[in-house]
Design a protein around this motif. Structure first.
Motif, PDB file in Angstrom:
ATOM      1  N   TRP B  55       0.758  -1.259   0.060  1.00  0.00           N
ATOM      2  CA  TRP B  55       0.024   0.096   0.055  1.00  0.00           C
ATOM      3  C   TRP B  55       0.992   1.365   0.061  1.00  0.00           C
ATOM      4  CZ3 TRP B  55      -4.740   1.308  -0.882  1.00  0.00           C
ATOM      5  CH2 TRP B  55      -5.651   0.212  -0.834  1.00  0.00           C
ATOM      6  N   PHE B  56       0.632   2.137  -0.823  1.00  0.00           N
ATOM      7  CA  PHE B  56       1.433   3.377  -1.084  1.00  0.00           C
ATOM      8  C   PHE B  56       2.704   3.159  -1.132  1.00  0.00           C
ATOM      9  CE2 PHE B  56      -2.961   4.439   0.801  1.00  0.00           C
ATOM     10  CZ  PHE B  56      -3.205   5.355  -0.183  1.00  0.00           C
ATOM     11  N   ARG B  57       3.270   2.008  -1.634  1.00  0.00           N
ATOM     12  CA  ARG B  57       4.679   1.611  -1.634  1.00  0.00           C
ATOM     13  C   ARG B  57       5.544   1.935  -0.529  1.00  0.00           C
ATOM     14  NH1 ARG B  57       5.835   1.503  -7.128  1.00  0.00           N
ATOM     15  NH2 ARG B  57       4.065   1.739  -8.169  1.00  0.00           N
ATOM     16  N   ARG B  58       4.696   1.725   0.802  1.00  0.00           N
ATOM     17  CA  ARG B  58       5.502   2.063   2.220  1.00  0.00           C
ATOM     18  C   ARG B  58       6.525   0.665   2.475  1.00  0.00           C
ATOM     19  NH1 ARG B  58       0.665   3.718   5.655  1.00  0.00           N
ATOM     20  NH2 ARG B  58       0.092   1.928   4.872  1.00  0.00           N
ATOM     21  N   THR B  59       6.325  -0.276   2.097  1.00  0.00           N
ATOM     22  CA  THR B  59       7.363  -1.492   2.229  1.00  0.00           C
ATOM     23  C   THR B  59       8.712  -1.312   1.213  1.00  0.00           C
ATOM     24  OG1 THR B  59       5.468  -2.702   2.264  1.00  0.00           O
ATOM     25  CG2 THR B  59       7.337  -3.752   2.691  1.00  0.00           C
ATOM     26  N   ARG B  60       9.626  -1.241   1.787  1.00  0.00           N
ATOM     27  CA  ARG B  60      10.796  -0.802   1.151  1.00  0.00           C
ATOM     28  C   ARG B  60      11.975  -2.069   1.148  1.00  0.00           C
ATOM     29  NH1 ARG B  60      13.746   4.645   2.274  1.00  0.00           N
ATOM     30  NH2 ARG B  60      15.096   3.122   3.260  1.00  0.00           N
ATOM     31  N   ARG B  61      12.288  -2.690   0.051  1.00  0.00           N
ATOM     32  CA  ARG B  61      13.405  -3.627   0.083  1.00  0.00           C
ATOM     33  C   ARG B  61      14.504  -3.175  -0.684  1.00  0.00           C
ATOM     34  NH1 ARG B  61      12.980  -9.599  -0.127  1.00  0.00           N
ATOM     35  NH2 ARG B  61      14.048  -9.456  -2.298  1.00  0.00           N
ATOM     36  N   VAL B  62      15.449  -3.179  -0.185  1.00  0.00           N
ATOM     37  CA  VAL B  62      16.975  -2.602  -0.722  1.00  0.00           C
ATOM     38  C   VAL B  62      17.578  -3.982  -1.188  1.00  0.00           C
ATOM     39  CG1 VAL B  62      19.037  -1.340  -0.731  1.00  0.00           C
ATOM     40  CG2 VAL B  62      17.070  -0.542   0.490  1.00  0.00           C
ATOM     41  N   THR B  63      17.504  -3.985  -2.340  1.00  0.00           N
ATOM     42  CA  THR B  63      18.689  -5.268  -2.900  1.00  0.00           C
ATOM     43  C   THR B  63      20.017  -4.750  -3.087  1.00  0.00           C
ATOM     44  OG1 THR B  63      16.669  -6.157  -3.988  1.00  0.00           O
ATOM     45  CG2 THR B  63      18.999  -7.007  -4.693  1.00  0.00           C
ATOM     46  N   ARG B  64      20.979  -5.337  -2.783  1.00  0.00           N
ATOM     47  CA  ARG B  64      22.409  -4.893  -2.621  1.00  0.00           C
ATOM     48  C   ARG B  64      23.087  -5.654  -3.794  1.00  0.00           C
ATOM     49  NH1 ARG B  64      23.560  -2.175   2.484  1.00  0.00           N
ATOM     50  NH2 ARG B  64      21.688  -2.510   3.570  1.00  0.00           N
ATOM     51  N   ALA B  65      22.794  -5.255  -4.972  1.00  0.00           N
ATOM     52  CA  ALA B  65      23.107  -6.229  -5.977  1.00  0.00           C
ATOM     53  C   ALA B  65      24.839  -6.091  -6.194  1.00  0.00           C
ATOM     54  CB  ALA B  65      22.535  -5.558  -7.193  1.00  0.00           C
ATOM     55  N   VAL B  66      25.251  -4.821  -5.899  1.00  0.00           N
ATOM     56  CA  VAL B  66      26.985  -4.812  -5.890  1.00  0.00           C
ATOM     57  C   VAL B  66      26.980  -4.138  -4.569  1.00  0.00           C
ATOM     58  CG1 VAL B  66      29.023  -3.833  -7.204  1.00  0.00           C
ATOM     59  CG2 VAL B  66      26.817  -4.794  -8.195  1.00  0.00           C
ATOM     60  N   ASP B  67      27.793  -4.629  -3.712  1.00  0.00           N
ATOM     61  CA  ASP B  67      27.762  -3.961  -2.409  1.00  0.00           C
ATOM     62  C   ASP B  67      29.496  -3.533  -2.040  1.00  0.00           C
ATOM     63  OD1 ASP B  67      26.974  -3.128   0.013  1.00  0.00           O
ATOM     64  OD2 ASP B  67      26.701  -5.064   0.839  1.00  0.00           O
ATOM     65  N   GLY B  68      29.995  -2.572  -2.695  1.00  0.00           N
ATOM     66  CA  GLY B  68      31.225  -2.278  -2.401  1.00  0.00           C
ATOM     67  C   GLY B  68      32.460  -3.031  -2.770  1.00  0.00           C
ATOM     68  N   ILE B  69      32.501  -2.940  -4.047  1.00  0.00           N
ATOM     69  CA  ILE B  69      33.524  -3.822  -4.838  1.00  0.00           C
ATOM     70  C   ILE B  69      34.539  -2.756  -5.342  1.00  0.00           C
ATOM     71  CG2 ILE B  69      32.095  -5.834  -5.467  1.00  0.00           C
ATOM     72  CD1 ILE B  69      32.246  -4.909  -8.326  1.00  0.00           C
ATOM     73  N   SER B  70      35.954  -3.490  -5.396  1.00  0.00           N
ATOM     74  CA  SER B  70      37.111  -2.568  -5.906  1.00  0.00           C
ATOM     75  C   SER B  70      37.760  -3.767  -6.832  1.00  0.00           C
ATOM     76  CB  SER B  70      37.960  -2.132  -4.925  1.00  0.00           C
ATOM     77  OG  SER B  70      37.022  -1.286  -4.009  1.00  0.00           O
ATOM     78  N   PHE B  71      38.245  -3.446  -8.013  1.00  0.00           N
ATOM     79  CA  PHE B  71      39.246  -3.930  -8.878  1.00  0.00           C
ATOM     80  C   PHE B  71      39.627  -2.975  -9.795  1.00  0.00           C
ATOM     81  CE2 PHE B  71      34.918  -4.815 -10.495  1.00  0.00           C
ATOM     82  CZ  PHE B  71      35.246  -4.497 -11.920  1.00  0.00           C
ATOM     83  N   ASP B  72      40.659  -3.419 -10.422  1.00  0.00           N
ATOM     84  CA  ASP B  72      41.433  -2.450 -11.648  1.00  0.00           C
ATOM     85  C   ASP B  72      41.173  -3.551 -12.758  1.00  0.00           C
ATOM     86  OD1 ASP B  72      42.226  -0.737  -9.699  1.00  0.00           O
ATOM     87  OD2 ASP B  72      44.324  -1.770  -9.570  1.00  0.00           O
ATOM     88  N   VAL B  73      41.035  -2.535 -13.814  1.00  0.00           N
ATOM     89  CA  VAL B  73      41.117  -3.123 -15.266  1.00  0.00           C
ATOM     90  C   VAL B  73      42.422  -2.739 -15.791  1.00  0.00           C
ATOM     91  CG1 VAL B  73      40.014  -3.586 -17.303  1.00  0.00           C
ATOM     92  CG2 VAL B  73      38.655  -3.376 -15.166  1.00  0.00           C
ATOM     93  N   ARG B  74      43.252  -3.606 -16.299  1.00  0.00           N
ATOM     94  CA  ARG B  74      44.376  -2.894 -16.876  1.00  0.00           C
ATOM     95  C   ARG B  74      44.433  -2.923 -18.339  1.00  0.00           C
ATOM     96  NH1 ARG B  74      48.120  -7.287 -13.421  1.00  0.00           N
ATOM     97  NH2 ARG B  74      47.310  -6.111 -11.305  1.00  0.00           N
ATOM     98  N   ALA B 322      19.133  -8.815  -0.848  1.00  0.00           N
ATOM     99  CA  ALA B 322      18.232  -8.019  -0.253  1.00  0.00           C
ATOM    100  C   ALA B 322      18.455  -8.422   1.322  1.00  0.00           C
ATOM    101  CB  ALA B 322      16.860  -8.141  -0.611  1.00  0.00           C
ATOM    102  N   ASP B 323      18.889  -9.724   1.733  1.00  0.00           N
ATOM    103  CA  ASP B 323      18.904 -10.048   3.013  1.00  0.00           C
ATOM    104  C   ASP B 323      20.037 -11.094   3.324  1.00  0.00           C
ATOM    105  OD1 ASP B 323      18.297 -10.386   5.792  1.00  0.00           O
ATOM    106  OD2 ASP B 323      16.568 -11.732   5.442  1.00  0.00           O
TER     107      ASP B 323
END
Lengths: 380, 383
Positions: B55-74, B322-323
């Protein structure tokens, strides 16, 4: 027709047969090939073509004017046209019987019946009532009609006022068949704009649009039409009424189309090739008209074709109830309205004949729509 | 569908933004300069999706698809991004080409003119320039091509839109590109439906190459193809890289493909990089139990090598991004999990040999690679 189908299949079944051409055929050509294989749709397409030709050249095709009265031929029964006449030697041509009037002594009611002892001759391109083709070219020739204007023939009989049913049906074709087109055009504009916005932007716009559509669809249509039609001012002319009715019909008709458009937009938005276009730095306009629209124009055309019959039926229903078009405007529904009286139906069942073109037109449109829908995606 | 929708995390993204990013932007000082030889540096990249429903979009679910990644591309290398479905590898790729706007972190890119830019925060008005340099190869060649455009139009489109070529020059370039990807130029008037899957993928590659890109993100570029065609396309990618000095980010779940194509591999699990190293190292001596489980699942045609039948398959489901479970996201499925794994998330750290791994027991475990035949099970007690 058979020959055309055969070639169509041959080309599709042997893609390797003609290497230089394989795979270079454009979309609409493929749709046409696919459509051509749908025999019922092809036949219906031919029928529709004839119906619309009749609508365009109504004055020329009808033997008489839409409201020409033959005072002494009320409730004249339909006639069969014979190719041979033997009353006076042997003649080839088109002949029909004459009419005679019987008066019922008790009820003082006059009944017309055919009189085989008389012969009336018909011909092609005969001179008859004067009219202006397309409102411009004055003419007096009719495709078919009695050779002697004093001896009219009524192939489908006449009504209460002695008007020729065939002529009225032919004239009614124009309004009945065009109200579908105009109404669908109006609902197409509404449907594409609202459905397109709903599908492209999604989110709150989508939710709002969908709820409105669901609300409109939940209203019983007939009472709504009746209310709206009853609210039209009485003093409007037939043309104004005509447009008012189309507007009323399309106010409900757009919902179905909006759903179709929305669905296509939603599906296309996620397609990789649309994404790729975005990554190619294509602008929104270019994406819309080069990537999204071409992918569903054939679907839209199919949906439109399938929406026309509903419009025609709705107009017929409204006019039948006396809330749609009013005489002197002639449409199939208006004609059927005159067949409401049971007593006159018993005496003159041919008043129901206008129902037949309604059925034919609606069926033909449905079959063509089906064929188009099947042909819309020719890539499998 | 109508009542749910996915939107990019907007307001809540601020709190998720990595502190590192704030630290690297102290006013005029600007971010730290990129290391030499790096074409792209991904730093603490996060991509969170917020799904609202009810209802009224009150429920929120955060999906952490990418959660703080680091890498280099040479520059000039092929970096593989591997992981199960839903591990965030595609979201990472989509963030690099900016189909998605990352909710945090940096994508430092060394542009053709040598300047360093952050793609993550770049306004969309400036993106077109970089979209010419960073191109994408799509997974499904059947949906990546507009069915209403001929092969010529498909390849010419980016050239036209970006006003790179026109007229005769455009035609010549189209023919040249078709040759490069191994398609007969005579077929340029054909529509996509007249091509086979492999040929379509060649078209997709030609489209990606038409603007002379520097970085190509290939998202499961060969997954939809037959095995025989797959080999040809991989060969083509290698050839093109050699000829044009391309850099690839190759996203795949197919480890045998990654082994063939990639110089280095980053293994992702539930939005995080769990291991990163050279392909030989990763395949021979994996340090993370998850990498080992992935390798074990690769079917081996050679009976002397480790086989799926002799290795217990990975149990359980991929964690819900998300969890995710607390601590190490992998601990519910890890055969070596200890108490610390349930509470503390292991950071990605560099081991003595330059390998990067996110496991508390990376040094203690001796895990089987694809080529190594030594059993490592007895080390369990050690850990």
């Amino acid at each position: 027709m058979n020959g055309m189908t055969a070639t169509g299949t041959a080309v599709l079944d042997t893609p390797g047969g003609n290497q230089s051409e394989a795979g270079t055929v454009g979309h609409w050509k493929l749709v046409w090939r696919r459509f051509r294989r749908h025999k019922l749709a092809m036949v219906s397409g031919g029928v529709l073509l004839v119906i619309y030709l009749v609508a365009v050249f109504a004055e020329f095709i009808a033997p008489y004017g839409a409201s020409t009265r033959f005072g002494d031929h009320q409730y004249a029964p339909p006639q069969i046209i014979r190719p041979i006449d033997t009353t006076d030697g042997f003649d080839l041509g088109m002949f029909a019987d004459g009419y005679q009037v019987e008066v019922n002594e008790e009820s003082q009611r006059r009944t017309m019946s055919t009189d085989p002892s008389q012969t009336r001759e018909l011909g092609f391109f005969v001179q008859g009532e004067e009219y202006e083709l397309f409102g411009l070219i004055p003419m007096d020739r009719h495709l078919i009609g009695p050779k002697d204007p004093e001896q009219p023939v009524f192939v489908l009989g006449t009504d209460r006022l002695g008007r020729d049913m065939l002529s009225r049906i032919v004239h009614g074709t124009r309004i009945s068949m065009s109200i579908g087109l105009v109404g669908v055009a109006a609902s197409m504009v509404l449907g594409i704009i609202i459905g397109g916005a709903s599908g492209y932007f999604g989110g709150a716009v989508d939710t709002a649009a969908q709820r409105v559509i669901e609300f409109i669809m939940s209203i019983p249509t007939l009472p709504l039409w009746m209310t709206l039609a009853a609210a039209l001012p009485q003093d409007w002319g037939p043309l104004m009424k005509y447009f008012a009715i189309t507007v009323i019909l399309s106010m409900i008709g757009w919902t179905e189309l909006a759903r179709v458009v929305r669905g296509r937009f939603l599906a296309l938005r996620e397609e990789d090739f649309v994404e790729a276009a975005r990554l190619d730095n294509c602008g929104t306009f270019r994406i819309m008209h080069k990537y999204m629209l071409p992918s569903f124009t054939s679907h839209i055309i199919a949906a439109l074709t399938l929406a026309i019959p509903a419009m025609i039926l709705a107009e017929t229903a409204l006019s039948f109830l006396g809330l749609g078009l009013q005489p002197p405007a002639v449409s199939w529904g208006v004609l059927l309205n005159e067949a409401q009286n049971v007593r006159s139906l018993v005496a003159a069942p041919w008043l129901l004949i206008p129902g037949i073109p309604v059925v034919i037109a609606v069926l033909a449109l449905n079959f063509v729509g089906d064929g188009l829908r099947d042909a819309a995606d020719p890539y499998n | 569908m109508t009542s749910r929708s996915t939107v990019m995390a907007g307001s809540e993204s601020t709190q998720n933004r990595s502190p590192g990013r704030r630290a690297t932007r102290p006013g005029a000082a600007g971010p730290a300069p990129m290391a030499d030889g790096n074409l792209l540096e991904v730093r603490n990249l996060t991509m969170h999706f917020t799904q609202r429903s009810g209802w009224f979009r009150r429920t929120r679910r955060v999906t952490r698809a990418v959660d703080g990644i680091s890498f280099d591309v040479r520059t000039g290398e092929t970096l593989g991004l591997v992981g199960e479905s839903g591990c965030g590898k595609t979201s990472t790729g989509r963030s690099i080409i900016r189909t998605y706007t990352p909710t945090g972190g940096q994508l430092r890119y060394r542009a053709a003119d040598g300047t360093e830019v952050d793609l993550a925060t770049m306004p969309s008005s400036k993106l077109p320039e970089y979209r010419r340099q960073i191109r994408m190869i799509f997974q499904d060649p059947f949906s990546a091509l507009n069915p209403r455009m001929t092969a010529r139009d498909v390849i010419a489109e980016p050239l036209k839109v970006n006003k790179v070529a026109g007229g005769r020059e455009l035609d010549d370039r189209v023919v040249e590109l078709l040759r490069q990807v191994g398609l007969r130029p005579e077929y340029r008037d054909r529509f996509p439906h007249a091509f086979s899957g492999g040929e379509r993928q060649r078209l997709v590659i030609a489209r990606a190459l038409s603007l002379n890109p520097r970085l190509v993100v290939a998202d499961e570029a060969v997954s939809a193809l037959d095995v025989s065609v797959r080999a040809q396309i991989l060969e083509l990618l290698v050839d093109l890289q050699r000829q044009q000095g391309l850099t690839y980010v190759f996203i795949s779940h197919d480890l045998s493909v990654v082994e063939y194509l990639c110089d280095r591999v980053a293994v992702m699990y539930v939005g995080k990089v769990v291991e990163l190293g050279s392909t030989e190292e990763i395949f021979a001596r994996p340090r993370h139990p998850y990498t080992q489980a992935l390798l074990a699942a690769v079917p081996q045609p050679d009976p002397t090598r480790r086989n799926i039948l002799t290795q217990p398959p990975l149990e359980g489901e991929v964690a819900d991004p998300a969890d995710p479970p607390p601590g190490c996201h992998f601990h519910p499925r890890c055969p070596f999990a200890q108490e610390i794994c349930r509470t503390d998330a292991p950071p990605l750290r560099t081991t003595s040999d330059g390998h990067q791994v996110a496991c508390h027991f990376a040094e203690q475990l001796t895990l089987d690679g694809l080529t190594g035949a030594t059993a490592g099970r007895d080390d369990e007690q050690q850990a």
